[in-house]
Write an enzyme that holds these catalytic residues in place. Structure first.
Site, PDB file in Angstrom:
ATOM      1  N   GLU A 132       0.807  -1.219   0.000  1.00 42.39           N
ATOM      2  CA  GLU A 132       0.000   0.000   0.000  1.00 42.39           C
ATOM      3  C   GLU A 132       0.837   1.265   0.000  1.00 42.39           C
ATOM      4  O   GLU A 132       1.948   1.293   0.530  1.00 42.39           O
ATOM      5  CB  GLU A 132      -0.880   0.030   1.254  1.00 42.39           C
ATOM      6  N   CYS A 145       3.243   8.548   1.010  1.00 42.11           N
ATOM      7  CA  CYS A 145       3.885   7.608   1.918  1.00 42.11           C
ATOM      8  C   CYS A 145       4.031   6.265   1.197  1.00 42.11           C
ATOM      9  O   CYS A 145       3.028   5.684   0.771  1.00 42.11           O
ATOM     10  CB  CYS A 145       3.011   7.475   3.173  1.00 42.11           C
ATOM     11  N   CYS A 152       6.830  -6.935   7.506  1.00 45.30           N
ATOM     12  CA  CYS A 152       8.019  -6.422   8.191  1.00 45.30           C
ATOM     13  C   CYS A 152       8.469  -7.446   9.220  1.00 45.30           C
ATOM     14  O   CYS A 152       7.642  -8.073   9.888  1.00 45.30           O
ATOM     15  CB  CYS A 152       7.712  -5.091   8.880  1.00 45.30           C
ATOM     16  N   CYS A 156       7.406  -4.849  15.815  1.00 45.40           N
ATOM     17  CA  CYS A 156       7.014  -3.850  16.824  1.00 45.40           C
ATOM     18  C   CYS A 156       5.589  -4.146  17.298  1.00 45.40           C
ATOM     19  O   CYS A 156       4.694  -4.404  16.480  1.00 45.40           O
ATOM     20  CB  CYS A 156       7.120  -2.439  16.252  1.00 45.40           C
ATOM     21  N   CYS A 159       2.377  -2.226  15.966  1.00 42.26           N
ATOM     22  CA  CYS A 159       2.275  -1.967  14.525  1.00 42.26           C
ATOM     23  C   CYS A 159       1.535  -3.091  13.802  1.00 42.26           C
ATOM     24  O   CYS A 159       1.875  -4.270  13.939  1.00 42.26           O
ATOM     25  CB  CYS A 159       3.689  -1.831  13.962  1.00 42.26           C
ATOM     26  N   GLY A 201       7.047  -1.935   6.088  1.00 45.48           N
ATOM     27  CA  GLY A 201       8.418  -2.432   6.001  1.00 45.48           C
ATOM     28  C   GLY A 201       9.472  -1.545   6.622  1.00 45.48           C
ATOM     29  O   GLY A 201       9.229  -0.377   6.945  1.00 45.48           O
ATOM     30  N   GLU A 202      10.638  -2.143   6.785  1.00 47.53           N
ATOM     31  CA  GLU A 202      11.786  -1.444   7.361  1.00 47.53           C
ATOM     32  C   GLU A 202      12.774  -1.143   6.220  1.00 47.53           C
ATOM     33  O   GLU A 202      13.449  -2.057   5.730  1.00 47.53           O
ATOM     34  CB  GLU A 202      12.413  -2.340   8.446  1.00 47.53           C
ATOM     35  N   SER A 234      12.299   6.574   7.012  1.00 43.34           N
ATOM     36  CA  SER A 234      12.077   6.348   8.441  1.00 43.34           C
ATOM     37  C   SER A 234      12.539   4.941   8.824  1.00 43.34           C
ATOM     38  O   SER A 234      12.239   3.971   8.142  1.00 43.34           O
ATOM     39  CB  SER A 234      10.580   6.497   8.734  1.00 43.34           C
ATOM     40  N   ASN A 258      10.054   6.270  19.965  1.00 45.16           N
ATOM     41  CA  ASN A 258       8.885   5.687  20.631  1.00 45.16           C
ATOM     42  C   ASN A 258       9.020   5.346  22.111  1.00 45.16           C
ATOM     43  O   ASN A 258       8.059   4.882  22.725  1.00 45.16           O
ATOM     44  CB  ASN A 258       8.404   4.424  19.891  1.00 45.16           C
ATOM     45  N   CYS A 375       0.218   5.824   7.857  1.00 47.37           N
ATOM     46  CA  CYS A 375       1.463   5.211   7.418  1.00 47.37           C
ATOM     47  C   CYS A 375       1.964   4.286   8.529  1.00 47.37           C
ATOM     48  O   CYS A 375       1.873   4.615   9.699  1.00 47.37           O
ATOM     49  CB  CYS A 375       2.503   6.278   7.156  1.00 47.37           C
TER      50      CYS A 375
HETATM   51  N1  SAH Z   1       9.750   0.654   9.617  1.00 44.90           N
HETATM   52  C1  SAH Z   1       9.940   2.027   9.596  1.00 44.90           C
HETATM   53  C2  SAH Z   1       9.002   2.776   8.677  1.00 44.90           C
HETATM   54  C3  SAH Z   1       7.596   2.306   8.665  1.00 44.90           C
HETATM   55  S1  SAH Z   1       6.680   2.525  10.158  1.00 44.90           S
HETATM   56  C4  SAH Z   1       9.886   2.606  11.002  1.00 44.90           C
HETATM   57  O1  SAH Z   1       9.487   1.894  11.925  1.00 44.90           O
HETATM   58  O2  SAH Z   1      10.250   3.761  11.164  1.00 44.90           O
HETATM   59  C5  SAH Z   1       6.386   4.286  10.073  1.00 44.90           C
HETATM   60  C6  SAH Z   1       5.932   4.904  11.366  1.00 44.90           C
HETATM   61  O3  SAH Z   1       4.609   4.472  11.708  1.00 44.90           O
HETATM   62  C7  SAH Z   1       6.822   4.554  12.533  1.00 44.90           C
HETATM   63  O4  SAH Z   1       7.244   5.738  13.174  1.00 44.90           O
HETATM   64  C8  SAH Z   1       5.910   3.751  13.430  1.00 44.90           C
HETATM   65  O5  SAH Z   1       6.318   3.932  14.759  1.00 44.90           O
HETATM   66  C9  SAH Z   1       4.549   4.343  13.098  1.00 44.90           C
HETATM   67  N2  SAH Z   1       3.408   3.501  13.473  1.00 44.90           N
HETATM   68  C10 SAH Z   1       3.290   2.172  13.356  1.00 44.90           C
HETATM   69  N3  SAH Z   1       2.092   1.751  13.829  1.00 44.90           N
HETATM   70  C11 SAH Z   1       1.451   2.854  14.265  1.00 44.90           C
HETATM   71  C12 SAH Z   1       0.176   3.084  14.865  1.00 44.90           C
HETATM   72  N4  SAH Z   1      -0.674   2.092  15.122  1.00 44.90           N
HETATM   73  N5  SAH Z   1      -0.165   4.344  15.198  1.00 44.90           N
HETATM   74  C13 SAH Z   1       0.691   5.373  14.937  1.00 44.90           C
HETATM   75  N6  SAH Z   1       1.882   5.224  14.351  1.00 44.90           N
HETATM   76  C14 SAH Z   1       2.269   3.970  14.022  1.00 44.90           C
HETATM   77 FE1  SF4 Z   2       8.251  -1.657  13.400  1.00 41.79          FE
HETATM   78 FE2  SF4 Z   2       8.235   0.019  11.278  1.00 41.79          FE
HETATM   79 FE3  SF4 Z   2       8.265  -2.649  10.934  1.00 41.79          FE
HETATM   80 FE4  SF4 Z   2       6.078  -1.486  11.871  1.00 41.79          FE
HETATM   81  S1  SF4 Z   2       6.955  -1.178   9.871  1.00 41.79           S
HETATM   82  S2  SF4 Z   2       7.037  -3.395  12.631  1.00 41.79           S
HETATM   83  S3  SF4 Z   2       6.955   0.171  13.120  1.00 41.79           S
HETATM   84  S4  SF4 Z   2       9.850  -1.437  11.910  1.00 41.79           S
END
Ligand code: SAH
Ligand code: SF4
Length: 396
Positions: A132, A145, A152, A156, A159, A201-202, A234, A258, A375
């Site tokens: 997406e 975005c 991923c 986390c 997420c 994704g990361e 990010s 975070n 995002c």
């Molecule tokens: N993997 C990378 C980029 C994708 S996640 C990273 O973690 O930075 C992008 C952002 O979305 C991250 O800052 C993550 O902490 C945030 N995010 C993930 N799930 C979320 C949620 N449920 N509410 C708000 N932000 C969220």
């Molecule tokens: Fe963590 Fe970013 Fe992967 Fe979600 S997309 S699991 S926030 S690293």
């Protein structure tokens, strides 16, 4: 030195590099290795090639290297869908190109528009996986975005993307295609100017494809020409890859911090057990920032977990050695989530502490909440059941 500079600095190295890459593409495409001099067995999306790789492909066919820019301009600036339309390229060259390459667009499985104007694109990839992208309207421009992986591996806890685990890396062409295809889709006078890699994704776990895609997306000679100042990657904090990103690109860096204590971050983001806060922030302090730039620290606010006054104060002192700004992201809840978003007053108080300590801290509510388009939440809870009804979620 940028990877591209390195490549350009040695012609022999270019050939070696391109051999490897074209061979690798072939392996990815067909499961067989073929010699790059001969052909690419099945049609490869031409967006998978760097400019240098295309030049080399042309060179082996005695075609002048300036043709590469002509061809790439048709693809990125003029958004060509076939080689036939490339009228300033000789017919014979066009024929050879179309024998070997395709110009692929992502299949739009679904496009949903939120009440706030954000638009979520669900793209179906050629192997049936889904990814997406979210288009976010700002006052005078759009931000897009984009995703870097299907799923991923970082796990986390807050997420949604993490829930289904890691499926695969996106290819360079698939990352570029999100930008090219959405830019093509936008009508009206408002332009797409900002790109954030904050989708599924990361990015640092798929660094070579991410860097390759950034090189094309920011290449002003061939068309997309996005400013690297307006592009942000990010990361959850893959410390060992941070300096590579800084060396090979000039895009902005955002860190998903975070939490302000290791025990909390260990629980929320497993990557922290490998790279704790101190080592992440050390790497940030040494990051090769472009002049007048700052690192953005993203901080999801989770009720009762990381939203206290002490957290805000700790955040201030942790970030002292770094040129930093802070994005506070109130947690975007979803069904089955064990976390909650703090009260508005708590969020404002947290922000005020940061502001009083001279930090730019902006509260960023996720856009498109009615279409689950935040995002980082791209495999949204509403999409999964819908697709399973249509019996096509097997690959998500
Ligand atoms: N993997 C990378 C980029 C994708 S996640 C990273 O973690 O930075 C992008 C952002 O979305 C991250 O800052 C993550 O902490 C945030 N995010 C993930 N799930 C979320 C949620 N449920 N509410 C708000 N932000 C969220
Ligand atoms: Fe963590 Fe970013 Fe992967 Fe979600 S997309 S699991 S926030 S690293």
């Amino acid at each position: 030195m940028l990877c591209q500079d390195l490549i350009k600095s040695s012609y022999d190295f270019t050939i070696l590099y391109s051999y490897l890459n074209i061979a690798r593409l072939s392996v990815q495409d067909s499961g067989h290795t073929i010699h790059p001099m001969t052909a690419i067995s099945s049609k490869t999306d031409i967006k998978e090639l760097t400019r240098d790789e295309l030049i080399l492909w042309l060179k082996y066919r005695d075609i002048k290297s300036y043709r590469a820019n002509q061809i790439l301009k048709w693809i990125y600036l003029r958004q060509a869908d076939t080689f036939d339309v490339m009228t300033d390229v000789k017919k014979e060259i066009r024929k050879r190109l179309s024998q070997h390459f395709s110009i692929h667009r992502l299949e739009k499985e679904r496009v949903e528009t939120s009440q706030d104007g954000s638009k979520k694109y669900l793209f179906k990839l050629s192997d049936g996986k889904y990814v997406e992208s979210v288009l976010i309207p700002e006052k005078d421009y759009y931000t897009l975005c984009i995703s870097s992986q299907v799923g991923c591996a970082q796990g986390c806890l807050f997420c949604l993307t993490a829930k289904g685990g890691f499926i695969r890396n996106l290819t360079k062409g698939e990352i570029i295609a999100q930008v090219r295809d959405v830019a093509y889709d936008i009508g009206g006078s408002k332009r797409l100017t900002n790109i954030v890699m904050m989708g599924m994704g990361e990015p640092l776990a798929n660094l070579s494809n991410v860097v390759g895609a950034i090189n094309i997306i920011t290449d002003s000679d061939i068309g997309l020409g996005f400013s690297s100042r307006r592009m942000t990657v990010s990361t959850s904090g893959l410390v060992s890859k941070l300096s590579d990103l800084g060396r090979e690109t000039t895009v902005n860096l955002a860190i998903s911090l975070n939490a302000t204590e290791n025990k909390t971050r260990d629980m929320l983001m497993p990557i922290n057990r490998k790279h704790p806060i101190e080592s992440l922030l050390n790497a940030c302090a040494g990051y090769p920032l472009m002049p007048r730039r700052r690192i953005t620290f993203e901080y999801i606010l989770l009720k009762g977990i990381n939203d206290s006054e002490e957290d805000a104060k700790r955040l201030v002192s942790l970030l002292r050695p770094i040129q930093a700004k802070i994005n506070l992201i109130p947690f975007n809840t979803y069904e089955e989530s064990k976390f909650e978003c703090p009260e508005e007053s708590v969020i404002l108080h947290f922000r005020d502490i940061l502001n009083k300590n001279n930090y730019t801290a902006i509260i960023r509510h996720s856009k498109g909440q009615d279409i689950s388009a935040a995002c980082g939440q791209l495999r949204a809870n509403m999409i999964l059941p819908k697709l399973s009804v249509s019996n096509s979620d097997k690959n998500i």
